[in-house]
Design an enzyme around this catalytic site. Sequence first.
Site, PDB file in Angstrom:
ATOM      1  N   GLU A   1       7.014  29.627   8.354  1.00 42.60           N
ATOM      2  CA  GLU A   1       8.290  28.980   8.588  1.00 42.60           C
ATOM      3  C   GLU A   1       8.025  27.481   8.512  1.00 42.60           C
ATOM      4  OE1 GLU A   1      10.233  30.092  12.236  1.00 42.60           O
ATOM      5  OE2 GLU A   1      11.872  28.695  11.842  1.00 42.60           O
TER       6      GLU A   1
ATOM      7  N   ARG B   1      -3.409  38.378  16.250  1.00 40.96           N
ATOM      8  CA  ARG B   1      -3.405  36.954  15.943  1.00 40.96           C
ATOM      9  C   ARG B   1      -4.663  36.300  16.513  1.00 40.96           C
ATOM     10  NH1 ARG B   1       1.639  35.123  16.718  1.00 40.96           N
ATOM     11  NH2 ARG B   1       1.074  32.943  16.728  1.00 40.96           N
TER      12      ARG B   1
ATOM     13  N   LYS C   1       3.161  26.363  17.946  1.00 39.01           N
ATOM     14  CA  LYS C   1       3.690  25.249  17.161  1.00 39.01           C
ATOM     15  C   LYS C   1       4.623  24.385  17.991  1.00 39.01           C
ATOM     16  CE  LYS C   1       4.616  27.528  13.017  1.00 39.01           C
ATOM     17  NZ  LYS C   1       5.540  27.772  11.911  1.00 39.01           N
TER      18      LYS C   1
HETATM   19  P1  ATP Z   1       6.593  30.243  15.208  1.00 37.84           P
HETATM   20  O1  ATP Z   1       6.377  30.194  16.670  1.00 37.84           O
HETATM   21  O2  ATP Z   1       7.193  29.007  14.654  1.00 37.84           O
HETATM   22  O3  ATP Z   1       7.207  31.526  14.671  1.00 37.84           O
HETATM   23  P2  ATP Z   1       4.220  31.155  13.971  1.00 37.84           P
HETATM   24  O4  ATP Z   1       2.915  30.687  14.462  1.00 37.84           O
HETATM   25  O5  ATP Z   1       4.604  32.571  14.035  1.00 37.84           O
HETATM   26  O6  ATP Z   1       5.164  30.193  14.678  1.00 37.84           O
HETATM   27  P3  ATP Z   1       4.895  31.197  11.148  1.00 37.84           P
HETATM   28  O7  ATP Z   1       5.095  30.021  10.272  1.00 37.84           O
HETATM   29  O8  ATP Z   1       6.006  32.121  11.367  1.00 37.84           O
HETATM   30  O9  ATP Z   1       4.379  30.618  12.514  1.00 37.84           O
HETATM   31  O10 ATP Z   1       3.618  31.981  10.683  1.00 37.84           O
HETATM   32  C1  ATP Z   1       3.287  32.276   9.346  1.00 37.84           C
HETATM   33  C2  ATP Z   1       2.335  33.436   9.312  1.00 37.84           C
HETATM   34  O11 ATP Z   1       1.136  33.116  10.006  1.00 37.84           O
HETATM   35  C3  ATP Z   1       2.914  34.654   9.996  1.00 37.84           C
HETATM   36  O12 ATP Z   1       2.647  35.791   9.198  1.00 37.84           O
HETATM   37  C4  ATP Z   1       2.213  34.715  11.302  1.00 37.84           C
HETATM   38  O13 ATP Z   1       2.113  36.032  11.750  1.00 37.84           O
HETATM   39  C5  ATP Z   1       0.859  34.105  10.959  1.00 37.84           C
HETATM   40  N1  ATP Z   1       0.243  33.517  12.161  1.00 37.84           N
HETATM   41  C6  ATP Z   1       0.799  32.619  13.001  1.00 37.84           C
HETATM   42  N2  ATP Z   1      -0.017  32.337  14.026  1.00 37.84           N
HETATM   43  C7  ATP Z   1      -1.148  33.053  13.830  1.00 37.84           C
HETATM   44  C8  ATP Z   1      -2.375  33.218  14.545  1.00 37.84           C
HETATM   45  N3  ATP Z   1      -2.609  32.556  15.690  1.00 37.84           N
HETATM   46  N4  ATP Z   1      -3.301  34.051  14.042  1.00 37.84           N
HETATM   47  C9  ATP Z   1      -3.072  34.715  12.896  1.00 37.84           C
HETATM   48  N5  ATP Z   1      -1.948  34.619  12.178  1.00 37.84           N
HETATM   49  C10 ATP Z   1      -0.985  33.806  12.627  1.00 37.84           C
HETATM   50 MG    MG Z   2       6.769  33.157  13.164  1.00 32.33          MG
END
Ligand code: ATP
Ligand code: MG
Length: 559
Positions: free
Chosen positions: A38, A262, A272
């Site tokens: 995102e 994660r 974030k």
């Molecule tokens: P938000 O809180 O804004 O949703 P997010 O960390 O989920 O933040 P995204 O931009 O939606 O951010 O994440 C993009 C991809 O990265 C998604 O598939 C998410 O599952 C993965 N991702 C995010 N954080 C982690 C993490 N700590 N470890 C592994 N994968 C992650």
């Molecule tokens: Mg997300």
Amino acid sequence: MATETNETKDRSLNFLEEIIEESIAKGETRVQTRFPPEPNGYLHIGHAKSICINFGLAKKYGGKCNLRFDDTNPVKEDTEYVDSIKRDIHWLGFDWAQERYASDYFDQLYEWAIVMIKKGLAYVDDQTQEQIRENRGTVSVPGTPSPWRDRSVEENLDLFERMRKGEFKDGEKVLRAKIDMAHPNMLFRDPIMYRILHTEHHRTGNKWCIYPMYDYAHGQSDSIEKITHSICTLEFDVHRPLYDWFIKALDIFPSHQYEFARLNLTYTMMSKRKLLKLVQEGAVMGWDDPRMPTICALRRKGYTPASVRNFAEMVGVAKRDNTIDLGKLEYCVREDLNKVAERRMAVLDPLKVVITNYEDDKTELFTAINNPENEEAGTRQVPFSKVIYIERNDFMEEPPKKFFRLRPGGEVRLRYSYLIKCEEVIKDAEGNITELHCTYDPMSGNGSSSDGRRVKGVIHWVSAKHAVESEIRLFNPLFTKENPDDCEEGQTWEDNLNPESMVKVKGYLEPSLMEIPIGQAVQFERVGYFCPDTDSTKEHPVFNRTVTLKDSWAKINKQ
Ligand code: ATP
Ligand code: MG
């Protein structure tokens, strides 16, 4: 077909690879993944893991990986983030097959919503957010159906179109899927598909004032791109049945979702939202502050792409949440830099040494090896003169037994240069040591000595008159707690910020360090890995400590 990368050669398959190899065995050879950020912030080390998994699997199985911006929430999104995300993925060494945006599919998603309404599977609800929340019930109590749930298809089609045209205000109406208000999975209790937001979108401008929700947009976007393996983090496992439900209801390409744990790291904040807060409140210098867990911060700090990829590989792909020791990330960068980083000399805590029997204005050049691990890195010339700096802790007035560095009357080898002997210790009125007077053995310049004697200790040094003064930023973890969210009563996670996370000292560099490009780490021999910071200028050099030399994690694990 499988092209193995160096990083994945010597280990058994992870569960995602097993799933893919099973489907290959069944004859389904196409692998299409996507990384779906995102664009509402900068990527961090957790995203790096997701990137390595998605792009890594596609690469390993001769497939493709798309970059898809999940830009369904115009309120928080920005092209600044889109650009930084693309830059970070490229830096990590990956390239996408196609660059897509969920917003590319707004027309298609809208068409599909009409299909859903026509099938009697969606309706316009006039309840407020609050009422919808209250009427959802709880895990043990079924929800209450909305009074608008049984609107006719015609009325729903009309209202939904008027929603799109902008006839209603934000929050006045939503489009909901008509599933089951008593479903044990709360997400199935008539999930919201569209909400009204009169907000400009960074790509579609003012074309839309209704925006699809994650659950309605994600699976369908995967389906449009014919994603075979939609890989996401564990918290989405409860969403999977809904993901499947929408795809089935619309009878479109059946993408499948798989979840992995994660990445969590000790002493590291991964949210974030909270990272944005640190940036906005000025607790850090920006998204790329070297103390941040973002990819741009790691780059600024001197990390190599290979070290981040190796780390992702090392922590593996798990199905259960866990927290990884920050030491493992440092271990990976240290391992990689040991192979690739050039060596230089710099003194961070200087003690002045005057070589009393050396000519006053003379300068000699000594040849120094750039990288003992890589002959091709060649050599360089290091200037030597009468006054040098050594590290203060390389001298002890009353040393313990095994101290092989400099002591009164003792002798030590200056790296690449002469043997010197400490003849006199000079102190100020308070008794602090201000300088040493030493003599050198003129026959010892090529690694030998005048009478064949051998000296155990070797220390680094810089010539005082040639040295470049530099600001050195020493970084420590940004938080004092292993889990930054773990706080005392009445405190917040921000109280766990480490006041010592950045310590600035003055260092003295051998002149060739001024030619090192910004972001490229070198080893300051015997001290650690450092790189020129983006703030660095000729007039005011600034070096960041990438990582220390000592490797506590590997030691613990080798025992
Ligand atoms: P938000 O809180 O804004 O949703 P997010 O960390 O989920 O933040 P995204 O931009 O939606 O951010 O994440 C993009 C991809 O990265 C998604 O598939 C998410 O599952 C993965 N991702 C995010 N954080 C982690 C993490 N700590 N470890 C592994 N994968 C992650
Ligand atoms: Mg997300």
